[in-house]
Structures are given as C-alpha cells and as structure tokens.
Write a protein that holds these residues in place. Structure first.
Motif, PDB file in Angstrom:
ATOM      1  N   THR A  16      24.588   3.562   1.394  1.00 53.38           N
ATOM      2  CA  THR A  16      25.790   3.353   2.088  1.00 53.38           C
ATOM      3  C   THR A  16      25.485   1.822   2.541  1.00 53.38           C
ATOM      4  O   THR A  16      26.464   1.286   2.745  1.00 53.38           O
ATOM      5  CB  THR A  16      25.774   4.172   3.404  1.00 53.38           C
ATOM      6  OG1 THR A  16      24.840   4.180   4.032  1.00 53.38           O
ATOM      7  CG2 THR A  16      26.035   5.470   2.827  1.00 53.38           C
ATOM      8  N   GLY A  17      24.601   1.380   2.485  1.00 53.23           N
ATOM      9  CA  GLY A  17      24.354  -0.136   3.138  1.00 53.23           C
ATOM     10  C   GLY A  17      24.556  -1.218   1.925  1.00 53.23           C
ATOM     11  O   GLY A  17      24.696  -2.241   2.484  1.00 53.23           O
ATOM     12  N   GLY A  18      24.758  -0.803   0.835  1.00 48.96           N
ATOM     13  CA  GLY A  18      25.065  -1.795   0.004  1.00 48.96           C
ATOM     14  C   GLY A  18      23.821  -2.658  -0.770  1.00 48.96           C
ATOM     15  O   GLY A  18      24.017  -3.595  -1.454  1.00 48.96           O
ATOM     16  N   GLY A  19      22.620  -2.092  -0.411  1.00 49.63           N
ATOM     17  CA  GLY A  19      21.425  -2.932  -0.726  1.00 49.63           C
ATOM     18  C   GLY A  19      21.034  -2.615  -1.886  1.00 49.63           C
ATOM     19  O   GLY A  19      20.042  -3.523  -2.443  1.00 49.63           O
ATOM     20  N   VAL A  20      21.361  -1.424  -2.608  1.00 46.49           N
ATOM     21  CA  VAL A  20      20.929  -1.410  -4.052  1.00 46.49           C
ATOM     22  C   VAL A  20      22.095  -1.009  -4.925  1.00 46.49           C
ATOM     23  O   VAL A  20      23.296  -0.614  -4.466  1.00 46.49           O
ATOM     24  CB  VAL A  20      19.958  -0.149  -4.006  1.00 46.49           C
ATOM     25  CG1 VAL A  20      18.874  -0.472  -3.470  1.00 46.49           C
ATOM     26  CG2 VAL A  20      20.773   1.148  -3.446  1.00 46.49           C
TER      27      VAL A  20
ATOM     28  N   VAL B 260       9.693  -0.755   1.667  1.00 47.47           N
ATOM     29  CA  VAL B 260      11.225  -0.941   1.018  1.00 47.47           C
ATOM     30  C   VAL B 260      12.432  -0.725   1.715  1.00 47.47           C
ATOM     31  O   VAL B 260      13.202  -1.394   1.412  1.00 47.47           O
ATOM     32  CB  VAL B 260      11.104   0.128  -0.269  1.00 47.47           C
ATOM     33  CG1 VAL B 260      12.185   0.543  -0.874  1.00 47.47           C
ATOM     34  CG2 VAL B 260      10.119   0.313  -1.071  1.00 47.47           C
ATOM     35  N   SER B 261      12.276   0.103   2.748  1.00 49.67           N
ATOM     36  CA  SER B 261      13.545   0.301   3.573  1.00 49.67           C
ATOM     37  C   SER B 261      13.926  -0.905   4.269  1.00 49.67           C
ATOM     38  O   SER B 261      15.040  -1.444   4.308  1.00 49.67           O
ATOM     39  CB  SER B 261      13.465   1.762   4.621  1.00 49.67           C
ATOM     40  OG  SER B 261      13.179   2.865   3.890  1.00 49.67           O
ATOM     41  N   LEU B 262      12.897  -1.613   4.987  1.00 48.93           N
ATOM     42  CA  LEU B 262      12.896  -2.640   5.683  1.00 48.93           C
ATOM     43  C   LEU B 262      13.600  -3.981   4.838  1.00 48.93           C
ATOM     44  O   LEU B 262      14.378  -4.608   5.266  1.00 48.93           O
ATOM     45  CB  LEU B 262      11.527  -3.213   6.423  1.00 48.93           C
ATOM     46  CG  LEU B 262      11.787  -4.365   7.205  1.00 48.93           C
ATOM     47  CD1 LEU B 262      12.637  -4.429   8.321  1.00 48.93           C
ATOM     48  CD2 LEU B 262      10.239  -4.687   7.644  1.00 48.93           C
TER      49      LEU B 262
ATOM     50  N   ASP C 154       0.834  -1.240   0.039  1.00 49.11           N
ATOM     51  CA  ASP C 154       0.039  -0.004   0.045  1.00 49.11           C
ATOM     52  C   ASP C 154       0.989   1.285   0.109  1.00 49.11           C
ATOM     53  O   ASP C 154       1.875   1.352   0.641  1.00 49.11           O
ATOM     54  CB  ASP C 154      -0.998  -0.091   1.239  1.00 49.11           C
ATOM     55  CG  ASP C 154      -1.674   1.364   1.167  1.00 49.11           C
ATOM     56  OD1 ASP C 154      -2.922   1.103   0.531  1.00 49.11           O
ATOM     57  OD2 ASP C 154      -1.634   2.178   1.949  1.00 49.11           O
ATOM     58  N   ASN C 155       0.371   2.216  -0.646  1.00 54.67           N
ATOM     59  CA  ASN C 155       1.068   3.410  -1.055  1.00 54.67           C
ATOM     60  C   ASN C 155       1.645   4.073   0.593  1.00 54.67           C
ATOM     61  O   ASN C 155       2.487   4.440   0.916  1.00 54.67           O
ATOM     62  CB  ASN C 155       0.011   4.607  -1.591  1.00 54.67           C
ATOM     63  CG  ASN C 155       0.998   5.964  -1.760  1.00 54.67           C
ATOM     64  OD1 ASN C 155       2.035   6.085  -2.124  1.00 54.67           O
ATOM     65  ND2 ASN C 155       0.412   6.708  -1.081  1.00 54.67           N
ATOM     66  N   SER C 156       0.843   3.753   1.507  1.00 50.45           N
ATOM     67  CA  SER C 156       1.030   4.691   2.742  1.00 50.45           C
ATOM     68  C   SER C 156       2.214   3.969   3.477  1.00 50.45           C
ATOM     69  O   SER C 156       2.803   4.505   4.417  1.00 50.45           O
ATOM     70  CB  SER C 156      -0.314   4.436   3.950  1.00 50.45           C
ATOM     71  OG  SER C 156      -0.581   3.272   4.104  1.00 50.45           O
ATOM     72  N   ASN C 157       2.402   2.708   3.324  1.00 50.85           N
ATOM     73  CA  ASN C 157       3.699   1.806   3.913  1.00 50.85           C
ATOM     74  C   ASN C 157       4.811   1.569   2.894  1.00 50.85           C
ATOM     75  O   ASN C 157       5.520   1.087   3.244  1.00 50.85           O
ATOM     76  CB  ASN C 157       2.890   0.562   4.487  1.00 50.85           C
ATOM     77  CG  ASN C 157       1.961   0.787   5.422  1.00 50.85           C
ATOM     78  OD1 ASN C 157       1.950   1.563   6.304  1.00 50.85           O
ATOM     79  ND2 ASN C 157       0.942   0.040   5.310  1.00 50.85           N
ATOM     80  N   TYR C 158       4.617   2.086   1.799  1.00 47.66           N
ATOM     81  CA  TYR C 158       5.640   1.857   0.509  1.00 47.66           C
ATOM     82  C   TYR C 158       7.024   1.982   1.219  1.00 47.66           C
ATOM     83  O   TYR C 158       8.027   1.284   0.873  1.00 47.66           O
ATOM     84  CB  TYR C 158       5.293   2.439  -0.444  1.00 47.66           C
ATOM     85  CG  TYR C 158       6.065   2.127  -1.786  1.00 47.66           C
ATOM     86  CD1 TYR C 158       5.883   0.834  -2.397  1.00 47.66           C
ATOM     87  CD2 TYR C 158       6.972   2.721  -2.475  1.00 47.66           C
ATOM     88  CE1 TYR C 158       6.442   0.154  -3.142  1.00 47.66           C
ATOM     89  CE2 TYR C 158       7.825   2.275  -3.541  1.00 47.66           C
ATOM     90  CZ  TYR C 158       7.469   0.889  -4.026  1.00 47.66           C
ATOM     91  OH  TYR C 158       8.166   0.253  -4.865  1.00 47.66           O
TER      92      TYR C 158
END
Length: 576
Positions: free
Chosen positions: A137-141, A113-115, A105-109
């Motif tokens: 900085t986290g290397g996740g993307v 994504v961050s999690l 849902d848009n309100s939690n997007y």
C-alpha cells in the motif's frame, strides 16, 4: 532420480480445495478482482528491448550497476572473496552487471528492508522476501506482475508448470502481485528432523518402520523410551533433555517458536511457529467452506498437549525457545541430544560437526518423516518460495527502458537454468562438472549448503568461501535442477515422503483492499502477539494447556479475533 522425479511430479498434481481441518497457505486476498498475469502493461517501451527471448543469455552491452539488498546469514557470513573471486564476480563476468550490495544481518533483515522501503531509500533489488503484503500500500515497491511479460524465463516456467493458481495466492486486490516468487516445479518438503539412528536402534525403535504412520503422541512415547535408554546407559541423567532444538529461539525463531512449532502446527492443520502470521492464524475449513481461527481450535489444543507431554517428561528442552542456534547444535554435536531440526542445506554441516566430536563410525544419522497429527499432510505445500521485490526507486531512477533491462537481468539470474546453475554450482569445469546429467563438485571443493561433505583437508567450502549455493539466490527451478545435488539418503527421504505423506491442497485465495489490509494489520498484530506470548508459555510449560485454556482463548478473542474472522469470510463469500 527417475523414481524421485515421478514421485514429486505426481505429488505436485494434487491440487484441490479440500483441506484437513484447515491449514494451507495463502497470502491475503479476495478473488473479486481476477489475478493479473502482468501482460496488461501498456507503457511505451524501446522496441530494441524486445529482442531478449527465452533461452537467450543476458549480457549488457555497457557495464551497469544495480543496487541490491543482501541477507547475510551468520551460518555462512559473506567475505570479500564472494565479490572479488566468487559468486558476484561470476555474475559480473557473465552479464556485465555489477551488484552494489547493502549487506544486512539476517536477524535485522526484515526491519532494515521495511525502514528502507518506507523511507524511499531502498536499493533496487530486494531478494529473500517471504511476504510482501506489508509493502503493497505504500507505493515503495513495484507491482512486478506488470513486467513479467518482459521476463521470458519466468513466464515460460509459469506456463509450463501451470503456476497461475499458485500466483493467485500472492495476488492483491488490484489484480497484481508485488513479489517475484521462487518458482518450483513441485513442492519439496525441506525442513524435518534428523535423529541419532544408532541410539534409537539400540533403544529398540525401528524408526524406518514406525515413521510411516506414527502420530505425534506415539512419537513422544518413542522419545520418552529413548530418554529412558540413554539414562540407563549413563548417556544422560533424569534431569537432562534429549531434544534441544535450533531455529526456535529468539534469533531464528523470531519469538514465534520457529521451525519446530511450524512442523507441529502443520500436522494439526493450524498455523504456528514461523507460520503464525499466515492469514493471522486463520485456516480454511473445507467442511464449512469458511475460515476459522486455528489458534483457538481443538486442533491447537491437541498439538500443544503433545508439546507439553514432551516438556513435562523432560524430553524437549524449554530452552529451545530462548537459546541461540549454536547452543542447540553444540549439544547435538557432543552427543547430549538425539534429535535436531534439519534441512537440505544444514544436514551436511551437522554431519561434519558431529563427526568431529564423536568420530566417524560412532554414530548414524537419519532424516525422519514429520509425525502425523490430525492429518497426514507434509508441512509444505507451496510451489512458491521466498522471492524478490523491486523498489520503486529502480523505476524512478532508471526510467522505463532501463528498468525493463534490469528486469531481464533479474529474469536471467533468478529464473533461467543458466543463471540458477551458476549461483548454485559455480563455474562449470572450475567448481563443478556434469556427466550424463549428474552434477559433481570438482576435487578442490565441498559444500555444506548442497549437503556435499568434505572428504579431504585441502578442500574449501563452495558456499562459505565463494558464496555459491547461498539463500539469496537458491530457491527456484525445475525438479531436475532442484534435486541435482541430492545425495542417495536425501533421495530416499523424498521417496518415503511421497509414499507416506500427502501434499496439502492450497487454500482458497482471499484478497483485501487497502482499507481492509490496514484494519487487518491493526487488529492482527496484537492478536498474533498475544498468541505468540501464550504459545511460548505453553511450550516452556509455564502455563497448562488444560487449566489455562479458557483464559488463553478469552485473551485471543479479546484482540478483535471475531472481527478478523468475519472480514475474511465476508470477503471470501463476496468473491464467489
């Protein structure tokens, strides 16, 4: 259309470093490291991958599945038809690529994504991202600029429309960028206000003439006059508000004041509302060639003085900052209010809904120009839009060759004319036709997302039913494609916009290293939280902009404000 295209092209040429009291939009970053264009990747690649060229249709020889986040908007929620009959079926038919969706849902997007990125569980493709800085900085993307050399549609657009200065605004200290942004040939102001022109006319206000150079203070006086007329006509009482806005409450305004405060702030050269997190509220001041905190500036005080004038005169509803969007919209549809935020996608829905309530011929809508504050710039100056991040999981799990293949799919879907037309209009001959360059939906369809209204009961909404023209895809393209659905009244709005408002120059780019970004986030988060809390107090008339000003400034300054300003300016000067 020729007039509109010439106008927006001319407007798009205005790129300099002068600014009006300071607002612009740049995403962090010092120019100490040259901006990368992604052409320096030296990874070994299967030579057979190099056959994909500009203009070539992407199609996988074998069926392939890529995982993808999907931002589900409650205004047009996804249904099974989108997958079985609509946009995702069309994408798969065209490319042999199946998209396995994680629907949020848009309100939690943003939170979801961050999690997922931080925990290493993210789907491969992450669309509709407005800021990637927190993920770098986290290397996740993936640093996507390393791979744009394999994306011919993207690369040609960057070259043809000289987008490199724009891309520098999202380039990080390592010389790379981590979001594939939506690319626009020129900036097109989308968000503005729609008014009940019939009521304004009856109250004696010629908005088409006044809007050319009206200030926010004059705009407030007009609204006070309209309120007086509505009371006299028994349309509302003295205690009613005639402006109760959407995109400002806790859901879509995210506790920041949303669209209205963004537009107000831009008129005064500050970041406010949706834009408050841009550079932590700092703005570039051309006179001093430095960054200053716009949130404690005289411009901020002027902007919120006008806002309080609107609230204190019972024009602007304080519930604007807490209510959900449907509550605000229903007030407008019932004729209780006379002005509302709008954009290209929302306008057709607003027109259709108010017609249901009031009846055709009993109202007239008009898109206004945003009033002038300390400058006459339009609110939006970026040619970059929200865009796509790529999870590091994709590179790890697919391997280099298959990862590049996926990037070519992304290139085709989000950056080719063919892909963009498919996700916007659907299938030619089935959902739309083109005649001498003019796009039209076929008789069985209308589309609120394209501001194409329903004309018969047997039509279905192309976006709501089948998922075309939805926000996960529709934010790139040349002017011809971006304006292919523009109605005559929308073209008129852009003609007026170009004639009476200027394009705000881009700010200088400042980039920070990992340690600096960590410190800026540590300082900046509580500072912007403090600004947001006070902004809502001012907006709801719970604090007085004059009497409480010194207390507000002291609280903001206590949140390491000067440290943030110093880091920006020290890094900026070191890069020159």
């Amino acid at each position: 259309m020729k007039k509109l295209t010439s106008l927006v092209l001319a407007t798009g040429m205005v790129l300099s470093l002068a600014a009006c009291g300071g607002s612009g939009s740049s995403t962090a970053a010092s120019t100490t490291t040259p901006a990368g264009d992604g052409t320096d990747s030296t990874a070994a690649v299967d030579e057979s991958n190099l056959g994909y060229e500009y203009g070539e249709h992407f199609h996988s020889d074998e069926p392939v599945t890529y995982t993808m986040f999907f931002n589900d908007n409650p205004a047009y929620p996804m249904n099974d038809k989108w997958i079985n009959e609509g946009v995702f079926k069309a994408i798969e038919d065209a490319t042999n690529v199946h998209l396995e969706l994680t629907i949020v849902d848009n309100s939690n997007y943003t939170d979801k994504v961050s999690l997922a990125v931080s925990s290493g569980t993210s789907p491969y493709i992450i669309p509709k991202i407005y800021s990637e800085t927190a993920y770098v900085t986290g290397g996740g993307v993936v640093p996507v600029s390393d791979y744009v050399q394999y994306m011919p549609n993207y690369s040609k657009f960057v070259e043809d429309y000289s987008m490199q200065p724009d891309l520098e605004t999202i380039t990080q200290a390592d010389g790379k960028y981590y979001r594939l942004p939506g690319l626009k040939e020129t900036s097109l102001q989308d968000y503005t206000f729609v008014i009940r022109k019939d009521i304004f006319d009856a109250a004696g206000y010629d908005v088409a003439e006044l809007e050319k150079d009206w200030t926010w203070d004059e705009f407030a006086d007009v609204l006070i006059g309209v309120k007086k007329y509505m009371v006299e006509q028994g349309m509302c009482s003295e205690n009613d508000y005639i402006w109760s806005d959407m995109w400002c409450g806790q859901t879509s305004g995210y506790g920041q004041g949303g669209n209205l405060l963004k537009l107000l702030g831009a008129s005064y050269g500050i970041h406010s509302g949706w834009d408050i997190t841009t550079n932590y509220g700092l703005v570039y001041d051309a006179d001093s060639d430095s960054f200053v905190d716009g949130s404690v500036s005289d411009n901020y005080k002027q902007a919120y003085t006008v806002l309080q004038k609107l609230v204190q005169n019972k024009v602007l509803d304080p519930e604007t900052w807490t209510q959900d969007d449907d509550t605000a919209l229903n007030k407008f549809y019932r004729g209780e209010t006379a002005i509302m935020s709008t954009n290209r996608a929302q306008y057709a829905t607003q027109d259709a809904k108010i017609k249901e309530q009031l009846g055709e011929g009993n109202y007239e809508l008009y898109r206004t120009l945003v009033p002038i504050g300390t400058c006459d710039y339009q609110a939006e100056n970026q040619r970059l839009e929200c865009g796509v991040m790529i999870s590091s999981n994709a590179l790890k799990e697919l391997g280099e060759d298959e990862f590049i293949k996926m990037m070519r799919f992304v290139d085709w879907l989000w950056y080719s004319d063919e892909g963009l037309t498919l996700t916007k209009w659907g299938k030619e001959g089935e959902t739309y036709t083109v005649d001498n360059g003019t796009y039209s939906l076929t008789p069985g369809y209308y589309c609120n997302g394209l501001s194409i209204a329903q004309t018969s009961d047997d039509q279905i909404d192309l976006r709501e039913e089948l998922g075309y023209a939805c926000g996960n895809f529709m934010y790139s393209g040349n002017t011809q494609l971006l304006t292919s659905n523009f109605s005559a009244d929308l073209q008129d709005f852009y003609d007026r916009q170009g004639q009476y408002r200027k394009l705000r120059p881009l700010d200088p780019t400042v980039t920070f290293d990992e340690d600096q970004m960590e410190m800026l986030n540590l300082w900046g988060t509580p500072m912007t939280d403090t600004i947001n809390a006070w902004t809502c107090k001012f907006a709801m008339n719970q604090a007085d902009i004059n009497n409480d000003w010194d207390t507000y400034v002291a609280e903001v300054e206590a949140q390491n404000m000067q440290s943030i300003v110093d880091m920006y300016n020290d890094t900026y000067k070191a890069s020159k």
